[in-house]
Design a protein around this motif. Structure first.
Motif, mmCIF file in Angstrom:
data_model
loop_
_atom_site.group_PDB
_atom_site.id
_atom_site.type_symbol
_atom_site.label_atom_id
_atom_site.label_comp_id
_atom_site.label_asym_id
_atom_site.label_seq_id
_atom_site.Cartn_x
_atom_site.Cartn_y
_atom_site.Cartn_z
ATOM 1 N N MET A 194 -9.989 -17.691 -13.703
ATOM 2 C CA MET A 194 -9.811 -18.888 -14.497
ATOM 3 C C MET A 194 -8.330 -19.014 -14.856
ATOM 4 S SD MET A 194 -11.528 -20.050 -18.117
ATOM 5 C CE MET A 194 -11.433 -18.458 -18.855
ATOM 6 N N MET A 195 -7.774 -20.199 -14.641
ATOM 7 C CA MET A 195 -6.371 -20.438 -14.939
ATOM 8 C C MET A 195 -6.243 -21.010 -16.345
ATOM 9 S SD MET A 195 -3.599 -22.777 -12.926
ATOM 10 C CE MET A 195 -3.590 -21.730 -11.493
ATOM 11 N N GLN A 196 -5.270 -20.521 -17.097
ATOM 12 C CA GLN A 196 -4.991 -21.005 -18.436
ATOM 13 C C GLN A 196 -3.514 -21.338 -18.540
ATOM 14 O OE1 GLN A 196 -6.355 -17.989 -21.135
ATOM 15 N NE2 GLN A 196 -8.475 -18.647 -20.963
ATOM 16 N N VAL A 197 -3.170 -22.176 -19.500
ATOM 17 C CA VAL A 197 -1.787 -22.596 -19.686
ATOM 18 C C VAL A 197 -1.328 -22.199 -21.084
ATOM 19 C CG1 VAL A 197 -0.248 -24.580 -19.838
ATOM 20 C CG2 VAL A 197 -2.052 -24.540 -18.118
ATOM 21 N N ILE A 198 -0.142 -21.621 -21.163
ATOM 22 C CA ILE A 198 0.502 -21.325 -22.433
ATOM 23 C C ILE A 198 1.844 -22.039 -22.388
ATOM 24 C CG2 ILE A 198 1.531 -19.554 -23.896
ATOM 25 C CD1 ILE A 198 -0.495 -17.574 -22.745
ATOM 26 N N LYS A 199 2.090 -22.927 -23.371
ATOM 27 C CA LYS A 199 3.355 -23.663 -23.410
ATOM 28 C C LYS A 199 4.253 -23.060 -24.476
ATOM 29 C CE LYS A 199 3.652 -28.017 -22.949
ATOM 30 N NZ LYS A 199 3.600 -29.471 -23.114
ATOM 31 N N LYS B 2 8.748 -23.103 -25.793
ATOM 32 C CA LYS B 2 10.145 -23.483 -25.556
ATOM 33 C C LYS B 2 10.970 -22.230 -25.710
ATOM 34 C CE LYS B 2 10.029 -28.275 -26.664
ATOM 35 N NZ LYS B 2 10.795 -29.398 -27.145
ATOM 36 N N THR B 3 11.949 -22.075 -24.865
ATOM 37 C CA THR B 3 12.801 -20.891 -24.918
ATOM 38 C C THR B 3 14.198 -21.271 -24.464
ATOM 39 O OG1 THR B 3 12.945 -18.566 -24.247
ATOM 40 C CG2 THR B 3 12.237 -20.126 -22.567
ATOM 41 N N ARG B 4 15.119 -20.374 -24.628
ATOM 42 C CA ARG B 4 16.497 -20.599 -24.206
ATOM 43 C C ARG B 4 16.851 -19.563 -23.148
ATOM 44 N NH1 ARG B 4 20.922 -23.235 -25.509
ATOM 45 N NH2 ARG B 4 20.021 -24.269 -27.289
ATOM 46 N N VAL B 5 17.514 -20.019 -22.115
ATOM 47 C CA VAL B 5 17.974 -19.132 -21.049
ATOM 48 C C VAL B 5 19.330 -18.582 -21.464
ATOM 49 C CG1 VAL B 5 18.571 -18.992 -18.603
ATOM 50 C CG2 VAL B 5 16.762 -20.548 -19.353
ATOM 51 N N ASP B 6 19.514 -17.243 -21.352
ATOM 52 C CA ASP B 6 20.802 -16.662 -21.751
ATOM 53 C C ASP B 6 21.869 -16.888 -20.682
ATOM 54 O OD1 ASP B 6 20.526 -14.708 -19.770
ATOM 55 O OD2 ASP B 6 20.143 -13.075 -21.163
ATOM 56 N N ALA B 7 23.064 -16.417 -20.930
ATOM 57 C CA ALA B 7 24.203 -16.641 -20.035
ATOM 58 C C ALA B 7 24.003 -16.030 -18.650
ATOM 59 C CB ALA B 7 25.477 -16.086 -20.675
ATOM 60 N N GLU B 8 23.122 -15.053 -18.543
ATOM 61 C CA GLU B 8 22.855 -14.415 -17.254
ATOM 62 C C GLU B 8 21.640 -15.013 -16.558
ATOM 63 O OE1 GLU B 8 22.517 -10.284 -18.133
ATOM 64 O OE2 GLU B 8 24.590 -10.115 -18.786
ATOM 65 N N GLY B 9 21.064 -16.074 -17.129
ATOM 66 C CA GLY B 9 19.907 -16.721 -16.520
ATOM 67 C C GLY B 9 18.594 -16.039 -16.839
ATOM 68 N N LYS B 10 18.565 -15.208 -17.878
ATOM 69 C CA LYS B 10 17.349 -14.473 -18.221
ATOM 70 C C LYS B 10 16.656 -15.114 -19.421
ATOM 71 C CE LYS B 10 19.293 -10.087 -16.722
ATOM 72 N NZ LYS B 10 19.702 -8.748 -17.158
ATOM 73 N N ILE B 11 15.320 -15.027 -19.405
ATOM 74 C CA ILE B 11 14.539 -15.433 -20.564
ATOM 75 C C ILE B 11 13.597 -14.291 -20.930
ATOM 76 C CG2 ILE B 11 14.583 -17.891 -20.003
ATOM 77 C CD1 ILE B 11 11.663 -17.610 -19.105
ATOM 78 N N ILE B 12 13.141 -14.297 -22.166
ATOM 79 C CA ILE B 12 12.147 -13.318 -22.602
ATOM 80 C C ILE B 12 10.826 -14.055 -22.728
ATOM 81 C CG2 ILE B 12 11.408 -11.823 -24.489
ATOM 82 C CD1 ILE B 12 14.376 -11.310 -25.051
ATOM 83 N N LEU B 13 9.805 -13.535 -22.089
ATOM 84 C CA LEU B 13 8.484 -14.144 -22.121
ATOM 85 C C LEU B 13 7.540 -13.184 -22.823
ATOM 86 C CD1 LEU B 13 6.567 -16.403 -21.161
ATOM 87 C CD2 LEU B 13 6.236 -15.077 -19.082
ATOM 88 N N GLN B 14 6.984 -13.621 -23.941
ATOM 89 C CA GLN B 14 6.053 -12.782 -24.689
ATOM 90 C C GLN B 14 4.699 -13.467 -24.677
ATOM 91 O OE1 GLN B 14 7.464 -11.578 -28.489
ATOM 92 N NE2 GLN B 14 5.581 -10.511 -29.007
ATOM 93 N N LEU B 15 3.679 -12.759 -24.223
ATOM 94 C CA LEU B 15 2.332 -13.299 -24.124
ATOM 95 C C LEU B 15 1.458 -12.743 -25.234
ATOM 96 C CD1 LEU B 15 1.908 -13.073 -20.258
ATOM 97 C CD2 LEU B 15 2.455 -15.070 -21.623
ATOM 98 N N PRO B 16 0.319 -13.397 -25.499
ATOM 99 C CA PRO B 16 -0.572 -12.922 -26.551
ATOM 100 C C PRO B 16 -1.053 -11.489 -26.310
ATOM 101 C CG PRO B 16 -1.202 -15.114 -25.828
ATOM 102 C CD PRO B 16 -0.152 -14.623 -24.888
ATOM 103 N N GLN B 17 -1.294 -10.779 -27.396
ATOM 104 C CA GLN B 17 -1.676 -9.372 -27.349
ATOM 105 C C GLN B 17 -2.949 -9.144 -26.528
ATOM 106 O OE1 GLN B 17 0.117 -6.839 -28.766
ATOM 107 N NE2 GLN B 17 -1.270 -5.387 -27.824
ATOM 108 N N TYR B 18 -3.874 -10.109 -26.540
ATOM 109 C CA TYR B 18 -5.135 -9.896 -25.818
ATOM 110 C C TYR B 18 -4.943 -9.818 -24.303
ATOM 111 C CZ TYR B 18 -5.289 -14.955 -24.883
ATOM 112 O OH TYR B 18 -5.013 -16.226 -24.469
ATOM 113 N N VAL C 32 6.911 -23.196 -14.704
ATOM 114 C CA VAL C 32 7.224 -24.604 -14.498
ATOM 115 C C VAL C 32 8.151 -24.988 -15.638
ATOM 116 C CG1 VAL C 32 6.285 -26.944 -14.400
ATOM 117 C CG2 VAL C 32 4.958 -25.028 -13.472
ATOM 118 N N TYR C 33 9.288 -25.577 -15.333
ATOM 119 C CA TYR C 33 10.222 -25.864 -16.416
ATOM 120 C C TYR C 33 10.715 -27.305 -16.364
ATOM 121 C CZ TYR C 33 14.012 -25.411 -13.042
ATOM 122 O OH TYR C 33 14.833 -25.592 -11.968
#
Length: 74
Positions: free
Chosen positions: A1-6, A8-24, A35-36
């Motif tokens: 089953m596909m789910q969507v989590i939306k 907003k984040t900021r990309v750092d100077a090196e093009g990296k982002i931090i993605l934190q998902l729910p604990q479950y 998708v951005y």
């Protein structure tokens, strides 16, 4: 089953982002697709100005909610 989590984040100077998902979702294998869309900072500033202009406008007019007896049907 596909789910969507939306989020907003900021990309750092090196093009990296931090993605934190729910604990479950911990210790599970996921297929992740990114998708951005570029955030329009002008619209964000305009929205903040609109929200700020309404801040406190109902401070002296409380919102009253009438409770009604409703049966919960399972």
């Amino acid at each position: 089953m596909m789910q969507v989590i939306k989020c907003k984040t900021r990309v750092d100077a090196e093009g990296k982002i931090i993605l934190q998902l729910p604990q479950y979702l911990a210790n599970q294998e996921l297929d992740v697709a990114i998708v951005y869309a570029l955030a329009n900072s002008e619209n964000l500033n305009e929205l903040h100005e609109i929200v700020d202009s309404f801040y406190g406008c109902l401070a002296e007019e409380p919102i009253l909610i009438e409770e009604t007896a409703q049966q919960n049907v399972a």
